[in-house]
Design a protein around this motif. Sequence first.
Motif, PDB file in Angstrom:
ATOM      1  N   GLN A 193       0.707  -1.496  -0.261  1.00 50.07           N
ATOM      2  CA  GLN A 193      -0.372   0.027  -0.356  1.00 50.07           C
ATOM      3  C   GLN A 193       1.184   1.375   0.557  1.00 50.07           C
ATOM      4  O   GLN A 193       0.034   2.504  -0.146  1.00 50.07           O
ATOM      5  CB  GLN A 193      -0.464   0.290   0.999  1.00 50.07           C
ATOM      6  CG  GLN A 193      -2.091  -0.638   1.403  1.00 50.07           C
ATOM      7  CD  GLN A 193      -3.492  -0.549   2.116  1.00 50.07           C
ATOM      8  OE1 GLN A 193      -3.229  -0.669   3.249  1.00 50.07           O
ATOM      9  NE2 GLN A 193      -4.238  -0.341   1.886  1.00 50.07           N
ATOM     10  N   HIS A 227      -0.827   1.293   7.159  1.00 49.96           N
ATOM     11  CA  HIS A 227      -1.609   1.052   5.923  1.00 49.96           C
ATOM     12  C   HIS A 227      -2.467  -0.192   6.248  1.00 49.96           C
ATOM     13  O   HIS A 227      -1.378  -1.732   6.728  1.00 49.96           O
ATOM     14  CB  HIS A 227      -0.567  -0.180   4.799  1.00 49.96           C
ATOM     15  CG  HIS A 227      -0.114   1.904   4.482  1.00 49.96           C
ATOM     16  ND1 HIS A 227       1.638   1.877   3.847  1.00 49.96           N
ATOM     17  CD2 HIS A 227       0.033   2.625   4.044  1.00 49.96           C
ATOM     18  CE1 HIS A 227       1.899   3.366   3.222  1.00 49.96           C
ATOM     19  NE2 HIS A 227       0.554   3.462   3.677  1.00 49.96           N
ATOM     20  N   ALA A 228      -3.672   0.139   7.019  1.00 55.42           N
ATOM     21  CA  ALA A 228      -4.224  -1.114   7.446  1.00 55.42           C
ATOM     22  C   ALA A 228      -4.328  -3.078   6.518  1.00 55.42           C
ATOM     23  O   ALA A 228      -4.222  -3.598   6.820  1.00 55.42           O
ATOM     24  CB  ALA A 228      -5.898  -0.772   7.704  1.00 55.42           C
ATOM     25  N   GLU A 229      -4.346  -2.687   5.258  1.00 60.28           N
ATOM     26  CA  GLU A 229      -4.534  -3.526   4.749  1.00 60.28           C
ATOM     27  C   GLU A 229      -3.175  -5.286   3.932  1.00 60.28           C
ATOM     28  O   GLU A 229      -3.480  -4.989   3.412  1.00 60.28           O
ATOM     29  CB  GLU A 229      -5.161  -3.837   3.256  1.00 60.28           C
ATOM     30  CG  GLU A 229      -6.380  -3.313   3.451  1.00 60.28           C
ATOM     31  CD  GLU A 229      -7.338  -4.035   4.288  1.00 60.28           C
ATOM     32  OE1 GLU A 229      -7.186  -5.006   4.440  1.00 60.28           O
ATOM     33  OE2 GLU A 229      -8.119  -3.539   4.542  1.00 60.28           O
ATOM     34  N   LEU A 232      -2.594  -8.143   5.380  1.00 63.13           N
ATOM     35  CA  LEU A 232      -2.864  -9.166   4.564  1.00 63.13           C
ATOM     36  C   LEU A 232      -2.693  -9.447   3.133  1.00 63.13           C
ATOM     37  O   LEU A 232      -2.765 -10.472   2.565  1.00 63.13           O
ATOM     38  CB  LEU A 232      -4.580  -8.497   4.467  1.00 63.13           C
ATOM     39  CG  LEU A 232      -5.824  -8.814   3.849  1.00 63.13           C
ATOM     40  CD1 LEU A 232      -6.217 -10.294   3.532  1.00 63.13           C
ATOM     41  CD2 LEU A 232      -6.992  -8.297   3.390  1.00 63.13           C
ATOM     42  N   ALA A 233      -2.244  -8.142   2.500  1.00 59.05           N
ATOM     43  CA  ALA A 233      -1.727  -8.293   1.111  1.00 59.05           C
ATOM     44  C   ALA A 233      -0.321  -9.080   1.186  1.00 59.05           C
ATOM     45  O   ALA A 233      -0.588  -9.890   0.192  1.00 59.05           O
ATOM     46  CB  ALA A 233      -1.674  -7.016   0.582  1.00 59.05           C
ATOM     47  N   GLN A 257      -3.795  -0.981  -4.966  1.00 60.11           N
ATOM     48  CA  GLN A 257      -3.240  -0.693  -3.666  1.00 60.11           C
ATOM     49  C   GLN A 257      -4.496   0.373  -2.677  1.00 60.11           C
ATOM     50  O   GLN A 257      -4.240   0.159  -1.820  1.00 60.11           O
ATOM     51  CB  GLN A 257      -1.741  -0.006  -4.133  1.00 60.11           C
ATOM     52  CG  GLN A 257      -1.514   1.279  -3.846  1.00 60.11           C
ATOM     53  CD  GLN A 257      -0.636   2.238  -4.135  1.00 60.11           C
ATOM     54  OE1 GLN A 257       0.229   3.396  -3.778  1.00 60.11           O
ATOM     55  NE2 GLN A 257       0.549   1.000  -3.444  1.00 60.11           N
ATOM     56  N   LEU A 260      -7.526  -2.233  -1.719  1.00 62.21           N
ATOM     57  CA  LEU A 260      -7.407  -3.305  -1.142  1.00 62.21           C
ATOM     58  C   LEU A 260      -8.538  -4.232  -0.624  1.00 62.21           C
ATOM     59  O   LEU A 260      -9.088  -3.442   0.381  1.00 62.21           O
ATOM     60  CB  LEU A 260      -5.729  -3.396  -1.082  1.00 62.21           C
ATOM     61  CG  LEU A 260      -4.853  -2.979  -1.777  1.00 62.21           C
ATOM     62  CD1 LEU A 260      -3.296  -4.026  -1.200  1.00 62.21           C
ATOM     63  CD2 LEU A 260      -5.463  -4.274  -3.224  1.00 62.21           C
ATOM     64  N   SER A 261      -9.050  -5.589  -0.364  1.00 58.90           N
ATOM     65  CA  SER A 261      -9.966  -5.949   0.937  1.00 58.90           C
ATOM     66  C   SER A 261      -9.494  -7.110   0.788  1.00 58.90           C
ATOM     67  O   SER A 261      -8.940  -7.791  -0.479  1.00 58.90           O
ATOM     68  CB  SER A 261     -11.294  -5.321   0.558  1.00 58.90           C
ATOM     69  OG  SER A 261     -11.218  -5.889  -0.194  1.00 58.90           O
ATOM     70  N   ARG A 262     -10.643  -7.109   1.485  1.00 63.31           N
ATOM     71  CA  ARG A 262     -10.086  -9.567   1.151  1.00 63.31           C
ATOM     72  C   ARG A 262     -11.010  -9.818   0.120  1.00 63.31           C
ATOM     73  O   ARG A 262      -9.449 -10.373  -0.473  1.00 63.31           O
ATOM     74  CB  ARG A 262     -10.670 -10.179   2.819  1.00 63.31           C
ATOM     75  CG  ARG A 262     -10.570 -11.508   2.989  1.00 63.31           C
ATOM     76  CD  ARG A 262     -11.519 -12.462   3.674  1.00 63.31           C
ATOM     77  NE  ARG A 262     -11.252 -13.364   3.969  1.00 63.31           N
ATOM     78  CZ  ARG A 262     -11.563 -14.548   3.298  1.00 63.31           C
ATOM     79  NH1 ARG A 262     -11.920 -14.159   1.969  1.00 63.31           N
ATOM     80  NH2 ARG A 262     -11.276 -15.455   3.493  1.00 63.31           N
TER      81      ARG A 262
END
Length: 352
Positions: A193, A227-229, A232-233, A257, A260-262
Amino acid sequence: MKIGLWTTMFTATLAVAAVACAQGDVSAEDPAVARIGDEVITESQLDALVGTSLVSLRQQIYDTQVAKLEDEIYRRLLQQAAAEEGLTEADYLTKHVDQKVGEPDAGEVVKLMTQFRGRLAEDDAQARAQIVQALKQREQQVLADELRRVLFAEAGVKILLEPPRVEFAVAEGTPSRGAADAPVVMIEYTDYQCPYCTRIQPTLNELMTRYEGKILHVFKNLPLPMHAEAPLAAAAALCAQDQGKFWELHDWLFVNQRTLSRESIVAEAENLGVDTGVFSSCIDQGKYAARVKAETAEAHGYGITGTPGFLINGRVITGARPIEMFVDIIDDELERKGIALPAEQQAEEATN
């Protein structure tokens, strides 16, 4: 923390490090740097205690040494070149730099006057003169830099000072591309991100093409807290690697970027032909969470706390630097190993 307590803790740490080191362990290659009764602390043990906290300082020292070396080399080359033309150094610079500075393009002058009008003199003539002077100074600097480069190239200047390096390792299964036995190993620490990490990708792709067969590009994760996601990425890309789709998802993650989400990542994985059941399970069970954290800690140990960060044969680079900086370091690494540079290789092939 009080100074007395800090001193006690530091002394205790040194004592622990010295326990296994008797006087007989000291050698010319690993001399003693402290003595505690019959026990000693060696230079290698001190390095282990210090860790990589001095990485940036050592780099600053090296950069300063190189800058001073290059200034002295340039001074000598300039002196020699001027003497060969029967000129003083000042006259030589006037001939090869100052006299080559031309008048700026009128259109560029107008454009810059408009762009920076609020910062210039109120009088148009004075404002124009400011812009013209700035443009001439810029061209003068470009010409001076080029002269320096030419003099260095003609003299075959080589900086032999060894750059600071950190020890590194590439574990089996770490995403990589390029020749496994390449003479240059470039490890990238990045965040999916991070906008600067996205911007550096074309540079990395260009380097892989330019130095085909000479670089092993290793990818490692350094997701930043803001960068919260990103974690996960990072884990998702490694899950995709299990099914042979790491670089495909890697590229998509950088391009997308901001969104982004699940759900979006799983959807793209499906588009790439990944078994989404296995992929989703890999993400949800946190198969690679510990690995991502370990790579983050590893980067921090090298003094890399922002992204992107790189190790090139153990030489630390931080930030999205211009390609010229990467080229200079990679060329230097190849030269140190006696390997032909791309331009030299192409010239040799053309001759043959």
